[in-house]
Design a protein around this motif. Structure first.
Motif, PDB file in Angstrom:
ATOM      1  N   ARG A   1       1.133  -0.915   0.159  1.00  0.00           N
ATOM      2  CA  ARG A   1      -0.278   0.127   0.468  1.00  0.00           C
ATOM      3  C   ARG A   1       0.470   1.333   0.443  1.00  0.00           C
ATOM      4  NH1 ARG A   1      -4.463  -2.270  -0.702  1.00  0.00           N
ATOM      5  NH2 ARG A   1      -5.245  -3.733   0.594  1.00  0.00           N
ATOM      6  N   ARG A   2       1.954   0.751   0.051  1.00  0.00           N
ATOM      7  CA  ARG A   2       2.920   2.212  -0.402  1.00  0.00           C
ATOM      8  C   ARG A   2       2.861   3.179   1.072  1.00  0.00           C
ATOM      9  NH1 ARG A   2       2.469   2.592  -5.926  1.00  0.00           N
ATOM     10  NH2 ARG A   2       4.219   1.368  -6.835  1.00  0.00           N
ATOM     11  N   ILE A   3       2.558   2.757   2.118  1.00  0.00           N
ATOM     12  CA  ILE A   3       2.494   3.280   3.458  1.00  0.00           C
ATOM     13  C   ILE A   3       3.756   3.762   4.262  1.00  0.00           C
ATOM     14  CG2 ILE A   3       1.751   3.370   5.879  1.00  0.00           C
ATOM     15  CD1 ILE A   3      -0.694   2.356   5.228  1.00  0.00           C
ATOM     16  N   GLY A   4       4.607   4.922   4.232  1.00  0.00           N
ATOM     17  CA  GLY A   4       5.938   5.014   4.726  1.00  0.00           C
ATOM     18  C   GLY A   4       6.352   4.187   5.982  1.00  0.00           C
ATOM     19  N   SER A   5       7.432   3.777   5.652  1.00  0.00           N
ATOM     20  CA  SER A   5       8.091   2.860   6.606  1.00  0.00           C
ATOM     21  C   SER A   5       8.198   2.850   8.112  1.00  0.00           C
ATOM     22  CB  SER A   5       9.606   2.118   6.170  1.00  0.00           C
ATOM     23  OG  SER A   5      10.366   3.294   6.156  1.00  0.00           O
ATOM     24  N   GLU A   6       8.293   3.694   8.361  1.00  0.00           N
ATOM     25  CA  GLU A   6       8.703   4.855  10.452  1.00  0.00           C
ATOM     26  C   GLU A   6       7.134   4.303  10.371  1.00  0.00           C
ATOM     27  OE1 GLU A   6      10.800   4.888  11.519  1.00  0.00           O
ATOM     28  OE2 GLU A   6      10.203   5.339  13.107  1.00  0.00           O
ATOM     29  N   SER A   7       6.059   4.634   9.916  1.00  0.00           N
ATOM     30  CA  SER A   7       4.814   4.632  10.130  1.00  0.00           C
ATOM     31  C   SER A   7       4.574   3.361  10.827  1.00  0.00           C
ATOM     32  CB  SER A   7       3.465   5.588  10.066  1.00  0.00           C
ATOM     33  OG  SER A   7       3.848   6.598   9.184  1.00  0.00           O
TER      34      SER A   7
END
Ligand code: ADP
Ligand code: TYD
Length: 214
Positions: free
Chosen positions: A108-114
């Motif tokens: 889903r390409r959610i930011g890896s840090e979150s």
């Protein structure tokens, strides 16, 4: 001795088949074990699972999806996994935090840090001793899924590109943590893979016993 073991891979990679064989191997040797699945595995988690898989929920945002997977995980870690491990059970989880990194982070390409922060929070820092990653070409996995006698759910309906990103995400995770994540060529025969799983389990559980006995 208690180990926490997870099985990971794209849908249709052969996880369920191997989980059953591994359960039999452990039970035949009198090793107490428990297999659980994510999302789900607790009564609260199973209700979250229904929301996640229901085809009616076409409007679910990636952020909501991420938080629901993590909510189910927060529950199972505290209600089941940690207490069972404390009482000496080998706990085997069909999917865990790496699924979220691969599906929500890469797919889903959610930011890896979150994703990293939420995984840490939901798992309370718990990491598997062994993660088996069943790596397979998405085309082969999709052919295998066609042979399964199961209804298609919301998460089964993702595009080929999505699944390709998930697979790449998994391989990236394995590259970053090669001691924990053991990549299995899931294109091999069922018997060969089952043998490899046992070999790795015996290697890791043997090492743990040696360390404990010192
Ligand atoms: P998953 O749980 O990863 O979605 P399954 O274990 O349900 O995958 O396997 C999907 C299908 O592929 C099943 O019909 C199963 O019998 C078949 N299968 C599993 N492992 C193999 C394998 N190594 N080679 C060929 N077919 C397999
Ligand atoms: P499931 O029916 O358990 O699939 P499988 O038998 O292949 O494991 O459905 C779980 C689905 O949820 C699967 O498509 C992977 C997805 N998933 C995520 O996207 N993120 C997650 O954190 C987890 C645990 C699963």
């Amino acid at each position: 001795m208690s180990l926490f073991i997870t099985f990971e891979g794209i849908d249709g990679c052969g996880k369920s088949t191997q989980l059953e064989l591994f359960r039999k191997y452990l039970s035949d040797r009198g090793i107490r074990n428990m297999i659980i699945r994510e999302p789900g595995g607790t009564s609260i988690g199973e209700r979250i699972r229904e929301i996640l898989l229901d085809k009616i929920n076409t409007g679910m945002t990636p952020e909501t999806e991420l938080l629901l997977f993590e909510a189910s995980r927060a529950q199972i870690v505290r209600e089941v996994i940690k207490p069972e491990m404390s009482s000496g059970t080998v706990v085997i989880c069909d999917r865990f935090a790496d699924s979220t990194t691969a599906y929500q982070g890469y797919g889903r390409r959610i930011g890896s840090e979150s994703v990293r922060m939420l995984n840490e929070y939901a798992t309370d820092g718990l990491k598997p001793d062994i993660t088996y990653l069943f790596d397979i070409d998405p085309v082969d996995a999709s052919q295998r899924m066609d042979t399964r006698d199961r209804e298609i759910d919301r998460l089964d309906s993702e595009s080929r590109d999505f699944i390709v990103r998930v697979r790449e995400g998994y391989l990236q995770i394995a590259g970053e943590d090669p001691g924990r994540v053991r990549v299995i060529d899931a294109g091999k025969s069922i018997e060969k893979i089952a043998g490899e799983i046992i070999r790795i389990y015996e290697e890791v559980s043997g090492n743990e016993t040696c360390l404990r006995d010192r």
